[in-house]
Design a protein around this motif. Structure first.
Motif, PDB file in Angstrom:
ATOM      1  N   GLY A  37      38.987 -13.634  29.764  1.00 35.90           N
ATOM      2  CA  GLY A  37      39.790 -13.779  30.946  1.00 35.90           C
ATOM      3  C   GLY A  37      38.571 -13.666  32.186  1.00 35.90           C
ATOM      4  N   VAL A  38      38.973 -14.200  33.232  1.00 36.92           N
ATOM      5  CA  VAL A  38      38.170 -14.436  34.362  1.00 36.92           C
ATOM      6  C   VAL A  38      38.611 -13.433  35.464  1.00 36.92           C
ATOM      7  CG1 VAL A  38      37.524 -15.823  36.339  1.00 36.92           C
ATOM      8  CG2 VAL A  38      37.871 -16.752  33.879  1.00 36.92           C
ATOM      9  N   LEU A  39      37.767 -12.475  35.931  1.00 32.48           N
ATOM     10  CA  LEU A  39      38.024 -11.783  37.197  1.00 32.48           C
ATOM     11  C   LEU A  39      37.896 -12.448  38.606  1.00 32.48           C
ATOM     12  CD1 LEU A  39      35.998  -8.575  36.184  1.00 32.48           C
ATOM     13  CD2 LEU A  39      38.608  -8.957  36.010  1.00 32.48           C
ATOM     14  N   LEU A  40      38.904 -12.436  39.144  1.00 30.97           N
ATOM     15  CA  LEU A  40      38.880 -13.011  40.600  1.00 30.97           C
ATOM     16  C   LEU A  40      38.387 -12.110  41.683  1.00 30.97           C
ATOM     17  CD1 LEU A  40      42.752 -14.767  40.546  1.00 30.97           C
ATOM     18  CD2 LEU A  40      40.537 -15.530  39.888  1.00 30.97           C
ATOM     19  N   ASP A  41      36.838 -12.094  41.670  1.00 27.58           N
ATOM     20  CA  ASP A  41      36.208 -11.416  42.329  1.00 27.58           C
ATOM     21  C   ASP A  41      35.200 -11.899  43.292  1.00 27.58           C
ATOM     22  OD1 ASP A  41      34.711 -12.224  40.491  1.00 27.58           O
ATOM     23  OD2 ASP A  41      33.929 -10.278  39.932  1.00 27.58           O
ATOM     24  N   ALA A  42      35.588 -13.175  43.753  1.00 31.57           N
ATOM     25  CA  ALA A  42      34.471 -14.049  44.685  1.00 31.57           C
ATOM     26  C   ALA A  42      34.607 -13.289  45.883  1.00 31.57           C
ATOM     27  CB  ALA A  42      35.044 -15.181  44.595  1.00 31.57           C
ATOM     28  N   VAL A  43      35.550 -12.533  46.557  1.00 30.68           N
ATOM     29  CA  VAL A  43      35.706 -11.992  47.588  1.00 30.68           C
ATOM     30  C   VAL A  43      36.355 -10.522  47.555  1.00 30.68           C
ATOM     31  CG1 VAL A  43      36.432 -14.028  49.294  1.00 30.68           C
ATOM     32  CG2 VAL A  43      38.212 -12.882  48.202  1.00 30.68           C
ATOM     33  N   GLY A  44      35.938  -9.768  48.444  1.00 31.53           N
ATOM     34  CA  GLY A  44      36.201  -8.283  48.494  1.00 31.53           C
ATOM     35  C   GLY A  44      35.790  -7.376  49.397  1.00 31.53           C
ATOM     36  N   GLU A  45      36.484  -6.439  50.070  1.00 30.07           N
ATOM     37  CA  GLU A  45      35.907  -5.897  51.320  1.00 30.07           C
ATOM     38  C   GLU A  45      36.486  -4.444  51.149  1.00 30.07           C
ATOM     39  OE1 GLU A  45      35.166  -9.484  52.496  1.00 30.07           O
ATOM     40  OE2 GLU A  45      36.943  -8.861  52.040  1.00 30.07           O
ATOM     41  N   ILE A  46      36.033  -3.452  52.100  1.00 30.45           N
ATOM     42  CA  ILE A  46      36.206  -1.972  51.662  1.00 30.45           C
ATOM     43  C   ILE A  46      38.063  -1.760  51.890  1.00 30.45           C
ATOM     44  CG2 ILE A  46      33.822  -1.098  52.714  1.00 30.45           C
ATOM     45  CD1 ILE A  46      35.206  -0.562  55.013  1.00 30.45           C
ATOM     46  N   PRO A  47      38.220  -0.422  51.482  1.00 35.90           N
ATOM     47  CA  PRO A  47      39.632  -0.200  51.797  1.00 35.90           C
ATOM     48  C   PRO A  47      40.436  -0.279  53.083  1.00 35.90           C
ATOM     49  CG  PRO A  47      38.601   1.222  49.955  1.00 35.90           C
ATOM     50  CD  PRO A  47      37.449   0.407  50.765  1.00 35.90           C
ATOM     51  N   LEU A  48      41.787  -0.266  53.125  1.00 37.96           N
ATOM     52  CA  LEU A  48      42.146  -0.254  54.428  1.00 37.96           C
ATOM     53  C   LEU A  48      42.268   1.188  54.945  1.00 37.96           C
ATOM     54  CD1 LEU A  48      45.356  -2.353  53.236  1.00 37.96           C
ATOM     55  CD2 LEU A  48      43.278  -3.150  54.295  1.00 37.96           C
ATOM     56  N   GLY A  49      42.314   1.193  56.212  1.00 42.52           N
ATOM     57  CA  GLY A  49      42.412   2.429  57.010  1.00 42.52           C
ATOM     58  C   GLY A  49      41.021   3.312  57.224  1.00 42.52           C
ATOM     59  N   ILE A  50      39.766   2.685  57.052  1.00 38.16           N
ATOM     60  CA  ILE A  50      38.767   3.169  57.280  1.00 38.16           C
ATOM     61  C   ILE A  50      37.800   2.744  58.471  1.00 38.16           C
ATOM     62  CG2 ILE A  50      36.109   3.405  56.110  1.00 38.16           C
ATOM     63  CD1 ILE A  50      37.506   3.345  53.586  1.00 38.16           C
ATOM     64  N   ASP A  51      37.751   1.248  58.552  1.00 35.62           N
ATOM     65  CA  ASP A  51      36.997   0.655  59.890  1.00 35.62           C
ATOM     66  C   ASP A  51      38.006  -0.377  60.222  1.00 35.62           C
ATOM     67  OD1 ASP A  51      35.347  -0.707  61.696  1.00 35.62           O
ATOM     68  OD2 ASP A  51      33.816  -0.646  60.293  1.00 35.62           O
ATOM     69  N   PRO A  52      38.427  -0.089  61.330  1.00 31.70           N
ATOM     70  CA  PRO A  52      39.388  -1.262  62.162  1.00 31.70           C
ATOM     71  C   PRO A  52      38.746  -2.757  62.292  1.00 31.70           C
ATOM     72  CG  PRO A  52      38.807   0.101  63.839  1.00 31.70           C
ATOM     73  CD  PRO A  52      38.413   0.788  62.478  1.00 31.70           C
ATOM     74  N   ARG A  53      37.211  -2.816  62.513  1.00 29.63           N
ATOM     75  CA  ARG A  53      36.841  -3.998  62.593  1.00 29.63           C
ATOM     76  C   ARG A  53      36.308  -4.913  61.351  1.00 29.63           C
ATOM     77  NH1 ARG A  53      31.556  -0.653  64.717  1.00 29.63           N
ATOM     78  NH2 ARG A  53      32.039   0.122  62.638  1.00 29.63           N
TER      79      ARG A  53
END
Length: 433
Positions: free
Chosen positions: A328-344
């Motif tokens: 299978g192919v992992l859809l990992d072309a984008v990805g940022e840090i979890p929610l609730g840590i940095d509002p910016r």
């Protein structure tokens, strides 16, 4: 949230006040707080039982019997009250302590008290409080009193086995109720999405957990605040899988907050990244402190089979073709840090066009990080291997993954919530619901 999190570790009633003091100083450094009681006193008398800031001046007033003044007037009236311009007379018993404050709000606290205690908040600025501030103080003071009362009850029950068993039973019922409320947020029945067939499995580490998945019809206005002139794109759906850090009721509370934020987005979102940014800003504003939420959100357009996705610290989706046996192919072309840590943080979108016969697997890390007794993780490899004899149908994929996971754990109790959603791309577009 900071106060609630600290109270989770408190087992003594007298420690509640310490945590409340810390939270109060964190929020309101320039305000004063008084806890006033009239219990076991004659009519018109009151006593200041606690005060913030707890300096020497306030300490001299604590436990003294007082009468009259502005506080005496408020208590005698017996109703919540806001004082926009606080003017104290020379005979007020607390004038030397409260003279620098120019506004006040006072509410009754109805916990184990007849007559009730009173909570008073004072501000050095005039007109600092309104009806919303009064409601907030009423809720906070009574919840704090309730927490103290429950701990006092628990301390007494610890000395009697029969009463202790009753308290445990009450707690058990409350946790079960939280679990029921949380599961009511899951899509049941699963909406019909043209061209897709969906199946899912949801298993919590405890009765209440931090996993969530949901399906949203984005062709409908997301809330009543959307302008009547705004037209949402037709035939567009959102599917989200999320995981709040931690376990149990605390994680369930954060999950419920995330669910509510998604369902009250005020406009038609341009993409999943924009919606995750909205959720991130609100979670950061709620000061969930050491908690955070990982999330994978996909937007799907049945007419074009276009899938747009964004990730916030969440494991990537696995896209697999059937009946082919290729990895299978992992859809990992984008990805940022979890929610609730940095509002910016800005969350970016990735895109793929799904093909008939493909199946998309969304899951939480409780699946891939499940371990054997020897510590071996299930991993992406476990998902791939479990699907080697699967037809690719959504039900088949979920059943094979869950069965293989149970065999992998060999009776070892999971250490995290486990959620998996399978999305099968049909050969022929289904009719709309």
């Amino acid at each position: 949230m900071r106060l609630v999190a600290s109270l989770a570790e408190v087992h003594r009633a007298d420690a509640v006040a310490e945590h409340f003091d810390a939270a109060w100083n964190y929020l309101y450094g320039d305000r004063a707080y008084l806890q006033i009681s009239t219990r076991r006193l004659t009519d018109g008398e009151f006593r200041v039982e606690r005060a913030l800031p707890a300096d020497l001046l306030f300490s001299r007033a604590t436990d003294s019997r007082l009468r009259g003044g502005i506080l005496g007037q408020i208590i005698t009236a017996g109703e919540p009250r806001c004082v926009d311009l606080l003017e104290m007379t020379a005979d007020d018993p607390l004038i030397s302590l409260l003279d620098r404050y120019r506004s006040a709000v006072a509410v009754p606290v109805f916990v184990e008290a007849e007559p009730p205690d009173w909570a008073v908040m004072l501000d050095p600025r005039p007109c600092a409080f309104d009806a919303a501030a009064m409601e907030e103080l009423l809720v906070r003071a009574n919840l704090l009193g309730l927490a103290t009362s429950k701990l006092r009850t628990a301390e007494r029950l610890a000395q009697a086995n029969s009463e202790l068993a009753e308290a445990i039973e009450w707690i058990d019922r409350e946790i079960s109720q939280i679990a029921k409320i949380q599961k009511s947020m899951l899509p049941d029945p699963m909406p019909t999405i043209p061209g897709l067939r969906l199946a899912w499995s949801y298993d919590t580490f405890d009765r209440a957990g931090g996993d969530l998945f949901d399906v949203l019809d984005l062709s409908q206005p997301p809330s009543m605040t959307v302008r009547a002139t705004q037209t949402c794109p037709s035939e567009r759906w959102a599917i989200v899988v999320a995981d709040a850090s931690g376990h149990g009721p605390a994680a369930a509370v954060v999950t419920a907050m995330f669910h509510a934020i998604l369902h009250t987005y005020p406009t038609c979102p341009a993409g999943p990244g924009v919606l995750l940014e909205h959720a991130n800003r609100h979670l950061c504003a709620k000061r969930i402190q050491q908690s955070f939420v990982t999330a994978l959100m996909v937007f799907y357009e049945p007419g074009t089979r276009r899938l747009t996705y964004a990730r916030a610290g969440h494991p990537p989706a696995l896209l697999k073709s059937f009946p082919q046996t290729a990895p299978g192919v992992l859809l990992d072309a984008v990805g940022e840090i979890p929610l609730g840590i940095d509002p910016r943080i800005k969350y970016h979108d990735g895109e793929v066009v799904l093909q008939p016969g493909q199946t998309l697997m969304l899951y939480t890390d409780g699946i891939t990080e499940a371990r054997t007794a020897q510590g071996q993780m299930f991993g992406i490899e476990g998902i791939e291997q479990s699907l080697s004899t699967c037809t690719g149908e959504a039900d088949c994929a979920v059943n094979h993954i869950v069965s293989a996971l149970r065999r992998h754990q060999m009776g070892v109790r999971p250490q995290d919530d486990q959620t998996v959603v399978a999305i099968k791309v049909a050969e022929i577009l289904q009719a709309g619901p």
